[in-house]
Write a protein that holds these residues in place. Structure first.
Motif: not given
Ligand SMILES: NC(=O)c1ccc[n+]([C@@H]2O[C@H](COP(=O)([O-])OP(=O)(O)OC[C@H]3O[C@@H](n4cnc5c(N)ncnc54)[C@H](O)[C@@H]3O)[C@@H](O)[C@H]2O)c1
Length: 485
Positions: A14, A193, A195-196, A219, A273, A275-276, A298, A373, A442
Motif C-alpha cells: 500500500r 477499488t 490496485f490488484n 474511484k 469498498f 482494499g486493505s 478487505l 498479510e 464472493f
Molecule cells: N477481499 C477482496 O475481495 C479483495 C480484493 C482485492 C484486494 N483486496 C485487498 O486490497 C489490498 C490491496 O489493495 P490496495 O493496496 O489498493 O489497498 P488500499 O487499502 O491501500 O486502497 C484501496 C482503495 O482505498 C483507497 N483509499 C485509501 N485511503 C482511503 C481513505 N482514507 N478513505 C477512502 N479510501 C481510501 C485507495 O485510494 C484505493 O482506491 C490488500 O489488502 C488485498 O487483500 C481484497
C-alpha cells in the motif's frame, strides 16, 4: 505421506500517492511515455492518450493533481491522468444523483439490456483491456484478460437477474390481507477499488448495481488510473449511444481525499469498498458514523491444507518498488522469527519489480509474520500433526477470505465445510484459494469485512427491502389477534 499446512500470505503493498508519483513537472523530465512508442500504440484503441481526463459524469474533465501511471515490469511511465478536485467530486455526485431519477424509472429488463451492451463493449476490447491491466497492474496477460472476462460474465449474469429479482408473497395471518416483500434500488452506489483487481471488482459491483436500478460512482486505485479511464470509456459509449445520461456510471479518479469524501457522503447510499483491512476499517467506521450501508471486501491471508508439494509460480512483477521493499522486509522478519528460506528470497537482477517466489519453513503457526498479510509472493509452509490442528491454524488468523484443502477423504471434506471447519467466506476442496466463479457470492468473514459481491443472492446488498402489508378487506384487524375492547 507427509502432511503439510501451507499458509499462503497474499501479496500486498500500500502506498501513499505522493510518495510514488512525481508531479507533471517532474515527469516531463523523465523518459518519454510508453503510449507514445509504436509498440504501445494499441493503448490508443482504448481511447487513451498521453494526458487523460480522470473525471466522467456525462462529460469528461478533471483539473486536480496530474499523476503518471508506471509499468511495474520496467518502471517506465505509461501515460498521465488528471484527477478530480473536490469541486469536481461535488458536481459529479450531483449529476449522478440526478441521473438516478431517470435510471430508476427504466424497467429492470430494459436496464439489463444496457448491461448486456456493456458486456458486448467489453468483449470487443477484451485483448487490449487485458493487456492494459497487465501493463499497468503487473499481473500476467492471461490473468488480465481473465479479469475482463469476469466483468463480461457478471454482465451476462446480471442480464438474467434483471428478469428474476423479486421478493416473496408471504402468508398473512389476517383475512383479506397480503404480505409482500418489495425490493427497491438503494440509489447511488459508490465503488472504491484496490490496485490488484482494477477491472473485475468494479465489474461485479457495476453490473449488479445497474440491474438493481442504482447509479454508480467509481474511484479506482490511484496506481491504476488508466484502467479506470479505459473501462469507463467503454461503459460511457454504451450509455451515450442509448441516449442515457453518462452520469449513470460516473468516475472520479483520486486518492484518499476522494475516498474519504465518498465514505462521509450521506448521498452515497451504499459504499462498496475493496482494499486493505486497515483502510477498510477506517472507511467502515466513517460510513457507520452516518448509519450508511457498506460492503467491505478487505485483506486476506489464505491457507491451503495439502498433502502434495507442488507450486505454481507463473506470475508477473510486483506492483511497485515499495512492494519490493515490503517483500524484503517480510523475509527479514520471517528469518528473525525462526523461519528458513528454502526457495527464492531474492530480488531479480533485471528491470522492473521482479522478485523470486519464496518458500519459508520452520515458522511457528502463531508467529507474527504468519498472521500478517504482506501481499508479496511468500509461502509459509507449516507441518501439522492432526486435522484439528490444521483447521485451527487456518481459522486462528484474523482474516477470513479464502481457504482450501487437498484431500480425497470424504469425511474430512465435509468436516472442512461444516461448523467446525474453515471459517472463511470461500471454502474450497482440491482447488487452490485463488480465483472464484462469478455465480457464487464472493467475500470473506472477520477482518475481511463480511461483504458479498457477484453471484447467488449478493444482489440484495444493492437493494433495500420493504415489508408491505396490504389490507384489501373491509375490516381493520390487528396482528397477533389483539383487540382493543
Ligand atoms: N477481499 C477482496 O475481495 C479483495 C480484493 C482485492 C484486494 N483486496 C485487498 O486490497 C489490498 C490491496 O489493495 P490496495 O493496496 O489498493 O489497498 P488500499 O487499502 O491501500 O486502497 C484501496 C482503495 O482505498 C483507497 N483509499 C485509501 N485511503 C482511503 C481513505 N482514507 N478513505 C477512502 N479510501 C481510501 C485507495 O485510494 C484505493 O482506491 C490488500 O489488502 C488485498 O487483500 C481484497
Amino acid at each position: 505421506m507427509q502432511r503439510w499446512l501451507n499458509l499462503t500470505i497474499a501479496r500486498h503493498s500500500r502506498l501513499l500517492l505522493k510518495n510514488k508519483f512525481p508531479s507533471l513537472h517532474q515527469s516531463a523530465a523523465m523518459s518519454s511515455l510508453l503510449i507514445s512508442q509504436p509498440k504501445y500504440a494499441w493503448l490508443k484503441e482504448l481511447g487513451l492518450s498521453e494526458d487523460n481526463p480522470g473525471v466522467y459524469n456525462g462529460n469528461w474533465g478533471g483539473s486536480g493533481e496530474v499523476i503518471t501511471s508506471y509499468c511495474p515490469a520496467n518502471n517506465e511511465p505509461i501515460a498521465r491522468v488528471t484527477q478530480a478536485t473536490m469541486v469536481e467530486y461535488e458536481e459529479t455526485v450531483q449529476k449522478t444523483k440526478e441521473a438516478w431519477k431517470m435510471w430508476a424509472d427504466i424497467p429492470a429488463p430494459k436496464r439489463g439490456e444496457i448491461v448486456r451492451q456493456i458486456g458486448d463493449g467489453l468483449r470487443k476490447k477484451i485483448k487490449a483491456l487485458g493487456s492494459l491491466v497487465s501493463l499497468e497492474m503487473g499481473k500476467i496477460y492471461v490473468e488480465g484478460v481473465g479479469e475482463v472476462q469476469e466483468y463480461v460474465d457478471v454482465c451476462d449474469y446480471a442480464v438474467g437477474l434483471s428478469r428474476m429479482i423479486g421478493g416473496p408473497v408471504l402468508p398473512s395471518e389476517r383475512p383479506g390481507h397480503a404480505l409482500i416483500e418489495q425490493w427497491n434500488p438503494v440509489g447511488l452506489v459508490g465503488v472504491i477499488t484496490a490496485f490488484n483487481f482494477p477491472v473485475a471488482v468494479y465489474g461485479w459491483n457495476n453490473a449488479l448495481a445497474l440491474t438493481c436500478g442504482n447509479v454508480c460512482l467509481w474511484k479506482g486505485a490511484p496506481t491504476t488510473p488508466l484502467t479506470s479511464v479505459a473501462v469507463t470509456k467503454i461503459v460511457a459509449d454504451v450509455l451515450e449511444q442509448n441516449n442515457l445520461p453518462g452520469a449513470i456510471c460516473s468516475m472520479t479518479c483520486g486518492g484518499a481525499d476522494i475516498g474519504t469524501a465518498m465514505a462521509k457522503d450521506e448521498r452515497v447510499d451504499l459504499l462498496s469498498f475493496t482494499g486493505s483491512t486497515n483502510v477498510g476499517k477506517m472507511v467502515g467506521m466513517m460510513v457507520q458514523e452516518r448509519f450508511g450501508r457498506k460492503l467491505l471486501e478487505l485483506g486476506g491471508n489464505n491457507a491451503i491444507i495439502r498433502v502434495a508439494k507442488a507450486y505454481n509460480t507463473l506470475y508477473g512483477p510486483l506492483h511497485t518498488k515499495q512492494a519490493v521493499e515490503q517483500y524484503l522486509s517480510a523475509i527479514e522478519k520471517a528469518k528473525q522469527q525462526g523461519g528458513t528460506v528454502v526457495c527464492g528470497g531474492k530480488v531479480m537482477d533485471r528491470p522492473g519489480n521482479y522478485v523470486e517466489p519464496t518458500i519459508i519453513t520452520g515458522l511457528a503457526h502463531d508467529s507474527a509474520i504468519v498472521h500478517t498479510e504482506t501481499f508479496v509472493p511468500i509461502l509459509y509452509v507449516l507441518k501439522f500433526k492432526t486435522e484439528e490442528e490444521a483447521f485451527a491454524w487456518n481459522n486462528e488468523v484474523k482474516q477470513g477470505l479464502s481457504s482450501s484443502i487437498f484431500t480425497k477423504d470424504l469425511g474430512r471434506i465435509f468436516r472442512w465445510l461444516g461448523p467446525k471447519g474453515s471459517d472463511c467466506g470461500i471454502v474450497n476442496v482440491n482447488i487452490p484459494t485463488s480465483g472464484a466463479e462469478i455465480g457464487g457470492a464472493f467475500g470473506g468473514e472477520k477482518h475481511t469485512g463480511g461483504g458479498r459481491e457477484s453471484g447467488s443472492d449478493s444482489w440484495k446488498q444493492y437493494m433495500r427491502r420493504s415489508t408491505c402489508t396490504i389490507n384489501y378487506s373491509k375490516d381493520l384487524p390487528l396482528a397477533q389477534g389483539i383487540k382493543f375492547e
